[in-house]
Scaffold this active site. Structure first.
Site, PDB file in Angstrom:
ATOM      1  N   SER A 151       6.139   6.325  -2.243  1.00 20.91           N
ATOM      2  CA  SER A 151       4.442   5.905  -1.533  1.00 20.91           C
ATOM      3  C   SER A 151       4.549   5.977   0.095  1.00 20.91           C
ATOM      4  O   SER A 151       3.441   5.972   0.261  1.00 20.91           O
ATOM      5  CB  SER A 151       3.821   5.106  -2.168  1.00 20.91           C
ATOM      6  N   ALA A 158       0.756   7.969  -5.416  1.00 25.49           N
ATOM      7  CA  ALA A 158       1.159   7.101  -4.046  1.00 25.49           C
ATOM      8  C   ALA A 158       0.342   5.861  -5.031  1.00 25.49           C
ATOM      9  O   ALA A 158      -0.484   6.095  -5.184  1.00 25.49           O
ATOM     10  CB  ALA A 158       0.872   7.485  -2.618  1.00 25.49           C
ATOM     11  N   LYS A 159       1.384   4.377  -4.870  1.00 24.72           N
ATOM     12  CA  LYS A 159       1.189   3.479  -4.826  1.00 24.72           C
ATOM     13  C   LYS A 159       0.282   2.939  -3.857  1.00 24.72           C
ATOM     14  O   LYS A 159       1.065   2.406  -3.096  1.00 24.72           O
ATOM     15  CB  LYS A 159       1.593   2.700  -5.740  1.00 24.72           C
ATOM     16  N   ALA A 160      -0.703   3.377  -3.588  1.00 26.77           N
ATOM     17  CA  ALA A 160      -1.276   2.675  -2.343  1.00 26.77           C
ATOM     18  C   ALA A 160      -2.459   2.012  -2.399  1.00 26.77           C
ATOM     19  O   ALA A 160      -3.109   2.458  -3.298  1.00 26.77           O
ATOM     20  CB  ALA A 160      -1.448   4.394  -1.357  1.00 26.77           C
ATOM     21  N   TYR A 216      -6.637   1.096  -4.649  1.00 28.54           N
ATOM     22  CA  TYR A 216      -7.091   0.616  -5.385  1.00 28.54           C
ATOM     23  C   TYR A 216      -8.508   0.139  -5.027  1.00 28.54           C
ATOM     24  O   TYR A 216      -9.366  -0.777  -5.746  1.00 28.54           O
ATOM     25  CB  TYR A 216      -6.292  -0.378  -5.537  1.00 28.54           C
TER      26      TYR A 216
END
Length: 314
Positions: free
Chosen positions: A63, A158-160, A164
């Site tokens: 990420s 990507a866990k950005a 969220y």
């Protein structure tokens, strides 16, 4: 509200929980420039163990790379060991771990490249994300009016933190309308994922789940379910899923670090299957929880013991 633990890891050293603060003009506050992970540490007969530590660290590094954070300042092995030490220092038997890397205080323009990279890791006790009873009885959800991120807008792999904001809209809309969670469609109108969970649809004994190209996060629990299903000889397909498939499915369930494996009993007020957990979800739950609770063999090496004599491989 979170119940504070004693220590938080910050850039290589432990600080008090209450000292983990940042400036209001940090780049991340103004522009959402962060990448993070959510990891569970489970209580097992041999002590606390972190679930799929290596894969979570790798996804965090991936990420960061997508967002041009080429150097986090610590190797994958160092980050993994820091998470193990975090659990040890706080004397936790089971907990949720949140490592986050973000662009800190410096320049305030959109360009983030000159801002320093800050890394924090915290842990705390966190129960079942959608409720204890949800694991057996299931939850009521809706199809959201908000779609997932379209290709070439924000990177879905990507866990950005910025991603969220989309998840918050999905979640808030669902809660406002009396549901536990929302299911988002992708930009093509096909099933994508929940606000913070991957999704699986069962029809005639076969599991279907959206492919990564449907704007889904490459979930670690998602991968675990695919692995377990194949070992149990349950047919699995990663394929485009039309919205209406949700309404005629025999079973639908969520997966995720927080949600674990949570059945869905209704979608848009339409009952799914028999309106509670189905047999495939129950079978997968037994296998999954058996491994993480230490009552079934961890043949994949998914658990990293916190108090192991040798450093965990990452």
């Amino acid at each position: 509200m979170l119940t504070p633990t004693e220590k938080i890891w910050h850039n290589g050293r432990f600080i008090r929980w209450e000292d983990a603060t940042i400036h209001v003009l940090s780049h991340v506050v103004n522009y959402g420039s962060s990448v993070f992970e959510g990891i569970r540490c489970y209580s097992t007969p041999d002590g606390p163990a972190i679930f799929r530590l290596r894969e979570h660290v790798r996804r965090m590094v991936d990420s960061a790379k997508i967002y041009r954070i080429e150097n986090l300042g610590f190797s994958a092995e160092e980050l993994g060991e820091a998470m193990l030490e975090l659990v040890r220092v706080n004397r936790m038997d089971a907990c949720y771990i949140r490592p986050i890397a973000f662009r800190g205080y410096g320049e305030i323009g959109v360009n983030p490249l000159k801002n320093p990279i800050e890394i924090y890791m915290a842990c705390w006790t966190w129960g079942k994300y959608l409720g204890d009873e949800a694991l057996a009885e299931g939850v009521d959800v809706c199809v959201s009016s908000w779609t997932r991120l379209a290709p070439n807008t924000l990177p879905g792999l990507a866990k950005a933190g910025a991603n969220y904001m989309n998840s918050q809209l999905i979640k808030m809309e669902a809660l406002t309308n009396g549901y536990s969670e929302g299911i988002a469609l992708d930009s093509g109108g096909f099933v994508s994922e929940g606000s913070g969970e991957n999704i699986f649809v069962v029809r005639d004994g076969k599991i279907h789940t959206p492919p990564l190209g449907a704007s889904v996060l490459p979930g670690i629990t998602r991968d675990s379910i695919l692995t377990l299903a194949r070992e149990l000889d349950i047919p699995v397909a990663e394929s485009i899923i039309p919205r209406e498939m949700l309404y005629i499915a025999d079973e639908v369930f969520f997966s995720g670090t927080a949600a674990e494996i949570t059945p869905i009993r209704s979608i848009d007020r339409i009952t799914v299957g028999k309106g509670r957990r189905g047999p495939i979800a129950e079978t997968l739950q037994k296998e999954f929880f058996g491994i993480i609770n230490g009552t079934r063999p961890d043949v994949h090496g998914w658990l990293s013991p916190v108090h192991a004599r040798q450093p965990a491989r990452v």
